[in-house]
Write a protein that holds these residues in place. Structure first.
Motif, PDB file in Angstrom:
ATOM      1  N   LEU A   1       0.858  -1.187   0.000  1.00 57.93           N
ATOM      2  CA  LEU A   1       0.000   0.000   0.000  1.00 57.93           C
ATOM      3  C   LEU A   1       0.894   1.236   0.000  1.00 57.93           C
ATOM      4  O   LEU A   1       1.656   1.457   0.954  1.00 57.93           O
ATOM      5  CB  LEU A   1      -0.910   0.017   1.237  1.00 57.93           C
ATOM      6  N   TYR A   2       0.791   2.047  -1.048  1.00 54.74           N
ATOM      7  CA  TYR A   2       1.546   3.293  -1.150  1.00 54.74           C
ATOM      8  C   TYR A   2       0.622   4.439  -0.724  1.00 54.74           C
ATOM      9  O   TYR A   2      -0.385   4.715  -1.384  1.00 54.74           O
ATOM     10  CB  TYR A   2       2.043   3.495  -2.580  1.00 54.74           C
ATOM     11  N   VAL A   3       0.948   5.076   0.403  1.00 52.60           N
ATOM     12  CA  VAL A   3       0.142   6.180   0.929  1.00 52.60           C
ATOM     13  C   VAL A   3       0.753   7.472   0.397  1.00 52.60           C
ATOM     14  O   VAL A   3       1.826   7.890   0.832  1.00 52.60           O
ATOM     15  CB  VAL A   3       0.120   6.159   2.470  1.00 52.60           C
ATOM     16  N   VAL A   4       0.068   8.093  -0.561  1.00 48.57           N
ATOM     17  CA  VAL A   4       0.681   9.145  -1.383  1.00 48.57           C
ATOM     18  C   VAL A   4       0.088  10.516  -1.046  1.00 48.57           C
ATOM     19  O   VAL A   4      -1.126  10.733  -1.167  1.00 48.57           O
ATOM     20  CB  VAL A   4       0.468   8.847  -2.879  1.00 48.57           C
ATOM     21  N   ALA A   5       0.948  11.452  -0.651  1.00 47.76           N
ATOM     22  CA  ALA A   5       0.518  12.839  -0.458  1.00 47.76           C
ATOM     23  C   ALA A   5       0.357  13.510  -1.816  1.00 47.76           C
ATOM     24  O   ALA A   5       1.189  13.331  -2.710  1.00 47.76           O
ATOM     25  CB  ALA A   5       1.532  13.594   0.387  1.00 47.76           C
ATOM     26  N   THR A   6      -0.720  14.273  -1.969  1.00 52.02           N
ATOM     27  CA  THR A   6      -1.004  14.967  -3.225  1.00 52.02           C
ATOM     28  C   THR A   6      -1.003  16.482  -2.997  1.00 52.02           C
ATOM     29  O   THR A   6      -1.050  16.942  -1.852  1.00 52.02           O
ATOM     30  CB  THR A   6      -2.360  14.516  -3.796  1.00 52.02           C
ATOM     31  N   PRO A   7      -0.952  17.294  -4.059  1.00 56.01           N
ATOM     32  CA  PRO A   7      -0.915  18.750  -3.899  1.00 56.01           C
ATOM     33  C   PRO A   7      -2.108  19.283  -3.099  1.00 56.01           C
ATOM     34  O   PRO A   7      -3.217  18.750  -3.184  1.00 56.01           O
ATOM     35  CB  PRO A   7      -0.947  19.263  -5.342  1.00 56.01           C
ATOM     36  N   ILE A   8      -1.879  20.353  -2.355  1.00 58.37           N
ATOM     37  CA  ILE A   8      -2.951  20.975  -1.575  1.00 58.37           C
ATOM     38  C   ILE A   8      -3.644  22.081  -2.353  1.00 58.37           C
ATOM     39  O   ILE A   8      -4.591  22.687  -1.862  1.00 58.37           O
ATOM     40  CB  ILE A   8      -2.425  21.528  -0.226  1.00 58.37           C
ATOM     41  N   GLY A   9      -3.192  22.349  -3.557  1.00 62.74           N
ATOM     42  CA  GLY A   9      -3.817  23.380  -4.391  1.00 62.74           C
ATOM     43  C   GLY A   9      -3.157  23.428  -5.751  1.00 62.74           C
ATOM     44  O   GLY A   9      -3.766  23.153  -6.773  1.00 62.74           O
ATOM     45  N   ASN A  10      -1.882  23.749  -5.765  1.00 63.53           N
ATOM     46  CA  ASN A  10      -1.127  23.857  -7.004  1.00 63.53           C
ATOM     47  C   ASN A  10      -0.759  22.459  -7.498  1.00 63.53           C
ATOM     48  O   ASN A  10      -0.044  21.718  -6.820  1.00 63.53           O
ATOM     49  CB  ASN A  10       0.138  24.688  -6.762  1.00 63.53           C
ATOM     50  N   LEU A  11      -1.251  22.089  -8.682  1.00 59.52           N
ATOM     51  CA  LEU A  11      -1.044  20.734  -9.196  1.00 59.52           C
ATOM     52  C   LEU A  11       0.421  20.427  -9.469  1.00 59.52           C
ATOM     53  O   LEU A  11       0.799  19.258  -9.615  1.00 59.52           O
ATOM     54  CB  LEU A  11      -1.863  20.530 -10.477  1.00 59.52           C
ATOM     55  N   ALA A  12       1.263  21.460  -9.537  1.00 63.78           N
ATOM     56  CA  ALA A  12       2.689  21.236  -9.769  1.00 63.78           C
ATOM     57  C   ALA A  12       3.411  20.764  -8.510  1.00 63.78           C
ATOM     58  O   ALA A  12       4.560  20.314  -8.593  1.00 63.78           O
ATOM     59  CB  ALA A  12       3.343  22.511 -10.297  1.00 63.78           C
ATOM     60  N   ASP A  13       2.748  20.866  -7.364  1.00 61.45           N
ATOM     61  CA  ASP A  13       3.385  20.468  -6.103  1.00 61.45           C
ATOM     62  C   ASP A  13       3.231  18.965  -5.860  1.00 61.45           C
ATOM     63  O   ASP A  13       2.695  18.528  -4.840  1.00 61.45           O
ATOM     64  CB  ASP A  13       2.775  21.246  -4.934  1.00 61.45           C
ATOM     65  N   ILE A  14       3.694  18.183  -6.802  1.00 56.21           N
ATOM     66  CA  ILE A  14       3.682  16.735  -6.656  1.00 56.21           C
ATOM     67  C   ILE A  14       5.070  16.232  -7.016  1.00 56.21           C
ATOM     68  O   ILE A  14       5.705  16.719  -7.958  1.00 56.21           O
ATOM     69  CB  ILE A  14       2.599  16.076  -7.531  1.00 56.21           C
ATOM     70  N   SER A  15       5.567  15.274  -6.273  1.00 57.43           N
ATOM     71  CA  SER A  15       6.936  14.819  -6.483  1.00 57.43           C
ATOM     72  C   SER A  15       7.002  13.786  -7.605  1.00 57.43           C
ATOM     73  O   SER A  15       6.018  13.089  -7.880  1.00 57.43           O
ATOM     74  CB  SER A  15       7.485  14.199  -5.194  1.00 57.43           C
ATOM     75  N   PRO A  16       8.161  13.670  -8.267  1.00 51.15           N
ATOM     76  CA  PRO A  16       8.336  12.605  -9.258  1.00 51.15           C
ATOM     77  C   PRO A  16       8.071  11.220  -8.667  1.00 51.15           C
ATOM     78  O   PRO A  16       7.522  10.347  -9.346  1.00 51.15           O
ATOM     79  CB  PRO A  16       9.800  12.761  -9.681  1.00 51.15           C
ATOM     80  N   ARG A  17       8.433  11.032  -7.419  1.00 47.35           N
ATOM     81  CA  ARG A  17       8.197   9.733  -6.775  1.00 47.35           C
ATOM     82  C   ARG A  17       6.712   9.453  -6.623  1.00 47.35           C
ATOM     83  O   ARG A  17       6.252   8.321  -6.819  1.00 47.35           O
ATOM     84  CB  ARG A  17       8.892   9.714  -5.409  1.00 47.35           C
ATOM     85  N   ALA A  18       5.916  10.476  -6.288  1.00 48.37           N
ATOM     86  CA  ALA A  18       4.469  10.301  -6.173  1.00 48.37           C
ATOM     87  C   ALA A  18       3.863   9.972  -7.535  1.00 48.37           C
ATOM     88  O   ALA A  18       3.000   9.096  -7.649  1.00 48.37           O
ATOM     89  CB  ALA A  18       3.827  11.555  -5.597  1.00 48.37           C
ATOM     90  N   ILE A  19       4.299  10.674  -8.582  1.00 47.76           N
ATOM     91  CA  ILE A  19       3.804  10.403  -9.929  1.00 47.76           C
ATOM     92  C   ILE A  19       4.120   8.968 -10.333  1.00 47.76           C
ATOM     93  O   ILE A  19       3.273   8.249 -10.887  1.00 47.76           O
ATOM     94  CB  ILE A  19       4.409  11.399 -10.942  1.00 47.76           C
TER      95      ILE A  19
ATOM     96  N   LYS B   1      -1.168  -7.167  -5.539  1.00 50.83           N
ATOM     97  CA  LYS B   1      -1.334  -5.897  -6.241  1.00 50.83           C
ATOM     98  C   LYS B   1      -0.642  -4.749  -5.501  1.00 50.83           C
ATOM     99  O   LYS B   1      -0.444  -4.796  -4.289  1.00 50.83           O
ATOM    100  CB  LYS B   1      -2.820  -5.559  -6.391  1.00 50.83           C
ATOM    101  N   ARG B   2      -0.314  -3.730  -6.273  1.00 49.53           N
ATOM    102  CA  ARG B   2       0.120  -2.462  -5.678  1.00 49.53           C
ATOM    103  C   ARG B   2      -1.100  -1.544  -5.610  1.00 49.53           C
ATOM    104  O   ARG B   2      -1.780  -1.332  -6.619  1.00 49.53           O
ATOM    105  CB  ARG B   2       1.192  -1.784  -6.529  1.00 49.53           C
ATOM    106  N   VAL B   3      -1.359  -0.970  -4.427  1.00 48.01           N
ATOM    107  CA  VAL B   3      -2.486  -0.048  -4.243  1.00 48.01           C
ATOM    108  C   VAL B   3      -1.943   1.290  -3.755  1.00 48.01           C
ATOM    109  O   VAL B   3      -1.148   1.326  -2.803  1.00 48.01           O
ATOM    110  CB  VAL B   3      -3.519  -0.598  -3.238  1.00 48.01           C
ATOM    111  N   ALA B   4      -2.354   2.381  -4.395  1.00 53.65           N
ATOM    112  CA  ALA B   4      -2.005   3.728  -3.925  1.00 53.65           C
ATOM    113  C   ALA B   4      -3.221   4.338  -3.237  1.00 53.65           C
ATOM    114  O   ALA B   4      -4.350   4.206  -3.728  1.00 53.65           O
ATOM    115  CB  ALA B   4      -1.567   4.606  -5.091  1.00 53.65           C
ATOM    116  N   LEU B   5      -2.993   4.979  -2.110  1.00 55.34           N
ATOM    117  CA  LEU B   5      -4.063   5.623  -1.342  1.00 55.34           C
ATOM    118  C   LEU B   5      -3.853   7.127  -1.370  1.00 55.34           C
ATOM    119  O   LEU B   5      -2.767   7.613  -1.010  1.00 55.34           O
ATOM    120  CB  LEU B   5      -4.050   5.112   0.096  1.00 55.34           C
ATOM    121  N   VAL B   6      -4.885   7.878  -1.795  1.00 56.91           N
ATOM    122  CA  VAL B   6      -4.789   9.341  -1.840  1.00 56.91           C
ATOM    123  C   VAL B   6      -6.049   9.958  -1.238  1.00 56.91           C
ATOM    124  O   VAL B   6      -7.114   9.343  -1.228  1.00 56.91           O
ATOM    125  CB  VAL B   6      -4.600   9.873  -3.282  1.00 56.91           C
TER     126      VAL B   6
END
Length: 291
Positions: free
Chosen positions: A14-32, A85-90
């Motif tokens: 389970l990959y627990v992934v932080a996502t942007p809080i407003g600006n869509l560019a604030d996401i890391s390459p690792r999260a993508i 399976k790999r599961v991402a949680l957002v």
């Protein structure tokens, strides 16, 4: 992306992934990378998450995992993980399980002994602290209180609890309750205490201001747009009472307590409520008792 491919990306995880809080560019390459290579993404709101995924060309299937179906979603996710399976949680924005759904899912996956990998990223709490200046290298302490209660009576009680802390307190509030919050804050904490208002963080109309509580109502009235957006609020640490004031408070407490409880218990209670040294309070208690 080649370096990312060489990193460890275990299956049945389970990959627990932080996502942007407003600006869509604030996401890391690792999260993508994690979102792109997951077999399924469990999302608080699939429509909101689809906007982010479309912006980055991610086509991974979505499933719903919100506060109303979290128990069932946890079991579905566990089944997928057990199948390898790999599961991402957002969540909608920011970190899942931090004032957002996901905590129960993470807890139940852990209880099953299955792998979890947090993928850090944007945080409204840290972003507001970065822009406020209330913390420092010498004094980094702060408290995170989460969302403010909706009802006025509960809100005032809650503010009395958190407002007494000797550290800055970070809290979340919605736009349609912000003015009611400010009125209750004024009642509980007084006009001179400082509050940092951070709104629309990372977005085009981002605004971070610090004002005395007594000036908040006028500040909001000056521009209707200031009442829009999600709010991160930082209440300054409670002012420290001087020792004479604390001793006076302890004196009054001891007079009442000694009528019904032992010296030992009276000292314990008065010490906890005033923060004074035990030997100072004990000495005063003996004076009052002997008198």
């Amino acid at each position: 992306m080649a370096d990312l491919e060489q990193q460890s990306w275990p299956q049945a995880c389970l990959y627990v992934v932080a996502t942007p809080i407003g600006n869509l560019a604030d996401i890391s390459p690792r999260a993508i990378f994690a979102l792109s290579h997951a077999d399924v993404i469990a999302a608080e709101d699939t429509r909101s998450s689809r906007v982010l995924l479309n912006a980055w060309g991610i086509t991974t299937p979505l499933m719903a995992a919100h506060r109303h179906n979290e128990a069932r979603a946890a079991q579905d996710i566990i089944r997928l993980l057990q199948e390898g399976k790999r599961v991402a949680l957002v969540s909608d924005a920011g970190a899942p399980a931090v004032s957002d759904p996901g905590g129960r899912i993470v807890r139940e996956v852990r209880q099953q002994g299955l792998l979890i990998r947090p993928i850090p990223g944007a945080s409204a709490v840290i972003t507001a602290l970065m822009g406020s200046g209330v913390s420092s290298d010498e004094n980094p302490t702060f408290a995170f209180a989460g969302f403010v209660p909706q009802k006025s009576a509960a809100r005032q009680q809650w503010l009395r609890k958190w407002g007494g802390m000797d550290a800055p307190v970070v809290m979340f509030e919605s736009p349609h309750r912000i003015q009611a919050f400010c009125r209750d804050l004024l009642l509980v904490c007084g006009a001179d205490r400082q509050l940092t208002v951070a709104r629309e963080l990372t977005k085009r109309f981002e605004q971070i201001v610090t004002l005395p509580i007594g000036e908040l109502e006028e500040w909001f009235m000056q521009d209707a747009h200031r009442q829009l957006g999600e709010f991160v609020l930082i209440l300054d640490a409670a002012p420290k009472a001087d020792e004479d004031e604390l001793m006076g408070r302890a004196n009054e407490l001891l007079k009442v307590l000694l009528e019904t409880v032992s010296v030992k218990d009276s000292v314990k209670i008065a010490t906890q409520l005033t923060g004074l040294a035990r030997d100072v309070v004990y000495s005063r208690a003996l004076e009052l008792k002997n008198a």
